[in-house]
Design an enzyme around this catalytic site. Sequence first.
Site, PDB file in Angstrom:
ATOM      1  N   THR A  60      -8.197  39.525  28.169  1.00 31.07           N
ATOM      2  CA  THR A  60      -9.376  38.922  28.821  1.00 31.07           C
ATOM      3  C   THR A  60     -10.043  37.884  28.239  1.00 31.07           C
ATOM      4  OG1 THR A  60     -11.080  39.426  30.313  1.00 31.07           O
ATOM      5  CG2 THR A  60     -10.744  40.929  28.408  1.00 31.07           C
ATOM      6  N   GLU A  61     -10.370  36.567  28.878  1.00 28.43           N
ATOM      7  CA  GLU A  61     -10.848  35.544  28.089  1.00 28.43           C
ATOM      8  C   GLU A  61     -12.139  35.835  27.642  1.00 28.43           C
ATOM      9  OE1 GLU A  61     -11.966  32.615  31.681  1.00 28.43           O
ATOM     10  OE2 GLU A  61     -10.011  33.277  31.851  1.00 28.43           O
ATOM     11  N   ASN A  62     -12.817  36.945  28.052  1.00 28.29           N
ATOM     12  CA  ASN A  62     -14.348  36.998  27.722  1.00 28.29           C
ATOM     13  C   ASN A  62     -14.203  37.841  26.147  1.00 28.29           C
ATOM     14  OD1 ASN A  62     -13.324  39.178  29.452  1.00 28.29           O
ATOM     15  ND2 ASN A  62     -15.366  40.044  29.238  1.00 28.29           N
ATOM     16  N   HIS A  99     -15.914  34.995  22.037  1.00 25.12           N
ATOM     17  CA  HIS A  99     -15.441  34.154  23.145  1.00 25.12           C
ATOM     18  C   HIS A  99     -14.460  32.679  22.542  1.00 25.12           C
ATOM     19  CE1 HIS A  99     -16.529  32.697  27.395  1.00 25.12           C
ATOM     20  NE2 HIS A  99     -15.314  32.874  27.310  1.00 25.12           N
TER      21      HIS A  99
END
Length: 226
Positions: A60-62, A99
């Site tokens: 997940t990009e976070n 991030h």
Amino acid sequence: MSMVSESIVEHTDRGPLGRDEMARVLARDIPPGAYVNLGIGQPTTVGDHLPPESEVILHTENGMLGMGPAATGDAIDPDLINAGKFPVTELPGAAYFHHADSFAMMRGGHLDLCVLGAYQVSASGDLANWHTGEPDAIPAVGGAMDLAVGAKQVFVLMSLFTRTGEPKLVKECTYPLTALRCVDRVYTDVATFEITGGEVLVRETWGISFRELRSRLDVPLTVATP
């Protein structure tokens, strides 16, 4: 009863797929052990249909690797969320990172596959999924452009028609583009498509025949071979 036309499986004995059914169909096509990013919205439901033995690792990009299915009840941790801010679970071996490092993974070609939603996909694999172009629409590209060009394969999960019956699989996108020639497969409520070499191949249909599907889309369709 389901029938086979040439090499297409036509499920004409039932209606279109529901949201969970769409996610399940896509999940079964993810290779075991793949590193996969699930985009915000409907694509996140794919994670609920991956069997543990597949050893698919969700990103997940976070800033997380090893994301598990959606969290419910007592399993909800407000600090453990996906990029869409929904609570998720973690699998053994899960890792967390900055991030910026997460986007480096996306842009650096380290993801085997990503699943994205879309407003439109063209017959040549162009993707439009961040803005409808309407004056009052709120544009939100997020990490979609990074995923579209950075992942080794791009699967799109969307309904095939708008609420007014207009197709989302089109000859050319009329909405602002996210990326060019990036989409490999399109999973919809009535059919699954593969886009390769400028061709749109139909692999399976639900609640509609290949002949009817071809009459409703202004895109040349080809029967997928096994």
